[in-house]
Design a protein around this motif. Sequence first.
Motif, short mmCIF file in Angstrom:
data_model
loop_
_atom_site.label_atom_id
_atom_site.label_comp_id
_atom_site.label_asym_id
_atom_site.label_seq_id
_atom_site.Cartn_x
_atom_site.Cartn_y
_atom_site.Cartn_z
N SER A 89 0.82 -1.20 0.00
CA SER A 89 0.00 0.00 0.00
C SER A 89 0.86 1.26 0.00
CB SER A 89 -0.92 -0.02 1.22
OG SER A 89 -1.68 1.16 1.28
N LEU A 90 1.93 1.27 0.77
CA LEU A 90 2.83 2.43 0.76
C LEU A 90 3.44 2.63 -0.62
CD1 LEU A 90 4.65 2.14 4.20
CD2 LEU A 90 3.22 4.03 3.42
N LEU A 91 3.90 1.56 -1.23
CA LEU A 91 4.50 1.67 -2.56
C LEU A 91 3.48 2.18 -3.57
CD1 LEU A 91 6.74 1.33 -4.62
CD2 LEU A 91 6.15 -1.11 -4.74
N GLU A 92 2.30 1.60 -3.57
CA GLU A 92 1.24 2.03 -4.50
C GLU A 92 0.88 3.49 -4.26
OE1 GLU A 92 -1.55 1.78 -7.53
OE2 GLU A 92 -0.05 0.30 -6.96
N GLY A 93 0.70 3.87 -3.01
CA GLY A 93 0.35 5.26 -2.69
C GLY A 93 1.46 6.22 -3.10
N GLY A 94 2.71 5.83 -2.87
CA GLY A 94 3.83 6.68 -3.29
C GLY A 94 3.85 6.86 -4.80
N LYS A 95 3.68 5.78 -5.53
CA LYS A 95 3.67 5.87 -6.99
C LYS A 95 2.53 6.76 -7.49
CE LYS A 95 5.79 1.48 -8.24
NZ LYS A 95 5.61 0.22 -8.96
N GLU A 96 1.36 6.63 -6.86
CA GLU A 96 0.21 7.46 -7.26
C GLU A 96 0.50 8.93 -7.06
OE1 GLU A 96 -3.22 6.18 -5.07
OE2 GLU A 96 -3.24 4.20 -6.03
N ARG A 97 1.11 9.27 -5.94
CA ARG A 97 1.39 10.68 -5.66
C ARG A 97 2.43 11.25 -6.61
NH1 ARG A 97 -1.54 8.14 -2.42
NH2 ARG A 97 -2.90 9.35 -1.07
N VAL A 98 3.44 10.46 -6.93
CA VAL A 98 4.46 10.92 -7.88
C VAL A 98 3.83 11.11 -9.26
CG1 VAL A 98 6.61 10.30 -9.05
CG2 VAL A 98 6.37 9.93 -6.57
N ALA A 99 3.03 10.16 -9.70
CA ALA A 99 2.39 10.25 -11.02
C ALA A 99 1.42 11.42 -11.09
CB ALA A 99 1.65 8.95 -11.34
N ARG A 100 0.75 11.71 -10.00
CA ARG A 100 -0.23 12.79 -9.94
C ARG A 100 0.42 14.15 -10.23
NH1 ARG A 100 -2.95 12.75 -4.28
NH2 ARG A 100 -3.65 10.75 -5.07
N HIS A 101 1.71 14.27 -9.93
CA HIS A 101 2.42 15.55 -10.08
C HIS A 101 3.64 15.40 -10.98
CE1 HIS A 101 -0.05 17.04 -6.78
NE2 HIS A 101 0.30 15.96 -6.09
N SER A 102 3.48 14.71 -12.08
CA SER A 102 4.63 14.42 -12.94
C SER A 102 5.31 15.68 -13.47
CB SER A 102 4.22 13.52 -14.10
OG SER A 102 3.23 14.16 -14.88
N ASP A 103 4.58 16.79 -13.52
CA ASP A 103 5.16 18.03 -14.05
C ASP A 103 5.54 19.02 -12.96
OD1 ASP A 103 2.52 18.42 -13.33
OD2 ASP A 103 2.09 19.82 -14.95
N ASP A 104 5.39 18.65 -11.69
CA ASP A 104 5.68 19.56 -10.58
C ASP A 104 6.30 18.76 -9.44
OD1 ASP A 104 5.75 21.39 -8.51
OD2 ASP A 104 3.66 22.05 -8.77
N VAL A 105 7.64 18.69 -9.41
CA VAL A 105 8.31 17.86 -8.42
C VAL A 105 8.15 18.40 -6.99
CG1 VAL A 105 9.96 16.81 -9.99
CG2 VAL A 105 10.55 18.95 -8.84
N GLU A 106 8.03 19.70 -6.83
CA GLU A 106 7.80 20.25 -5.49
C GLU A 106 6.46 19.77 -4.95
OE1 GLU A 106 9.80 22.30 -3.63
OE2 GLU A 106 11.37 22.63 -5.12
#
Length: 173
Positions: free
Chosen positions: A49-66
């Motif tokens: 769940s942590l891995l999936e949630g982390g991936k989702e959050r990174v993908a959600r902001h692919s154009d804004d690393v901050e």
Amino acid sequence: MGLFASRGYHGVSMDDIGSAAGVTGPALYHHFAGKEAMLVAALIPVSESLLEGGKERVARHSDDVEAALADLVDFHVDFALTNPAVIALHLHELDRLPDEPRRQIRRLQRLYVEEWVSVLSRVRPELAAPEARVLAHAAFGLMNSTPFLGGEVERRRRADLLRDATIHALAGR
């Protein structure tokens, strides 16, 4: 998980677990081979769940690393405040697992860390990947301190303090 976290693996019997679940200890053997299997069944889904949630959050902001970093921090702070028993189990009982499930959990944890390293390396391009990894682990140490925090500070305020401290630690400013 609460019993394992509060009493330790060896301090909990199948009868204790059964009693907490409203059944007899032997009835649990219809679903689990033993305490180790119960611990595995509790910890692997958390790491997934942590891995999936982390991936989702990174993908959600692919154009804004901050924004990706802020979302990762929010996600993990919320997890840590909601699941202190899980954190305590990971800290104190993971090494009691058989080799294969322990390796599986460690692999999932490494993949989760690498999501953070990827984002940190883009937020702080002056950092080499191993340096970003050090910062990610330091951030987890800060956020995962929740099992050891008292309840004297209201949950929302604890979340704000943990979030701000983690962002400042990672920003390097």
